[in-house]
Design a protein around this motif. Structure first.
Motif, PDB file in Angstrom:
ATOM      1  N   ALA A 170      45.692  71.633  25.238  1.00  0.00           N
ATOM      2  CA  ALA A 170      46.205  70.549  24.200  1.00  0.00           C
ATOM      3  C   ALA A 170      45.219  70.233  23.096  1.00  0.00           C
ATOM      4  CB  ALA A 170      46.644  69.426  25.237  1.00  0.00           C
ATOM      5  N   SER A 174      46.801  65.239  19.200  1.00  0.00           N
ATOM      6  CA  SER A 174      46.316  66.009  20.277  1.00  0.00           C
ATOM      7  C   SER A 174      45.649  65.421  21.463  1.00  0.00           C
ATOM      8  CB  SER A 174      45.296  67.201  19.626  1.00  0.00           C
ATOM      9  OG  SER A 174      46.183  67.636  18.684  1.00  0.00           O
ATOM     10  N   THR A 177      48.033  64.813  29.715  1.00  0.00           N
ATOM     11  CA  THR A 177      48.195  66.195  30.334  1.00  0.00           C
ATOM     12  C   THR A 177      48.193  66.146  31.956  1.00  0.00           C
ATOM     13  OG1 THR A 177      47.847  67.419  28.373  1.00  0.00           O
ATOM     14  CG2 THR A 177      47.352  68.512  30.565  1.00  0.00           C
TER      15      THR A 177
END
Length: 158
Positions: free
Chosen positions: A140, A82, A89
């Motif tokens: 995320a 993650s 991201t």
């Protein structure tokens, strides 16, 4: 770094899957003539995300933990994935908005304003690259932690 190679690999795979999904959405017309559906169908990516986490933690269990994995080990590995996804991201959002779906934000703003769901100002503040970078990064992390906890629960093997 070698210790986290599996997590880094799957974080990169997840980010690439995000870009592929964005391209899929665009080819389905969800970024222009079917923009109303995009806001619903984009959530189907959750299925892809879960599959990626399952595959990642299965590989981690097999390759790095010798076929055994506690919930805690799986959960921590999922959190690391993650974090990798969250770090990537902004780049993923940038690539997506520049090359894959350059009109997505404009189309979303126009749709929300035309349907009376948002004012122009609210829509512009929400549907833009900076906002999506921030939303995506925190999304995320939060969704990744939740997914990691659940997937690790099912994949633990003593």
């Amino acid at each position: 770094m070698r210790k986290y190679g599996t997590e880094i690999k799957w974080g990169i795979i997840f980010s690439m899957a995000t870009l592929i999904w964005l391209y899929f959405e665009k080819t389905m017309g969800w970024h222009d003539e079917l923009i109303a559906q995009q806001l619903i169908y984009t959530n189907l990516f959750a299925i892809v995300a879960i599959v990626i986490y399952v595959l990642a933690l299965k590989e981690k269990r097999k390759k790095d933990f010798g076929g055994r994995m506690s919930w805690k080990q799986g959960f921590i590995s999922g959190i690391i994935i993650s974090i990798v996804v969250a770090v990537l991201t902004p780049l993923t959002q940038y690539i997506g908005s520049l090359w894959i779906a350059p009109n997505l934000f404009t189309n979303l703003i126009n749709y929300k304003v035309e349907t009376g769901q948002m004012t122009q100002e609210v829509a512009r503040n929400y549907f833009n690259l900076k906002s999506y970078m921030v939303q995506g990064t925190f999304g995320a992390l939060t969704m990744g932690v939740v997914t990691s906890a659940i997937v690790a629960l099912f994949l633990k093997k003593q």
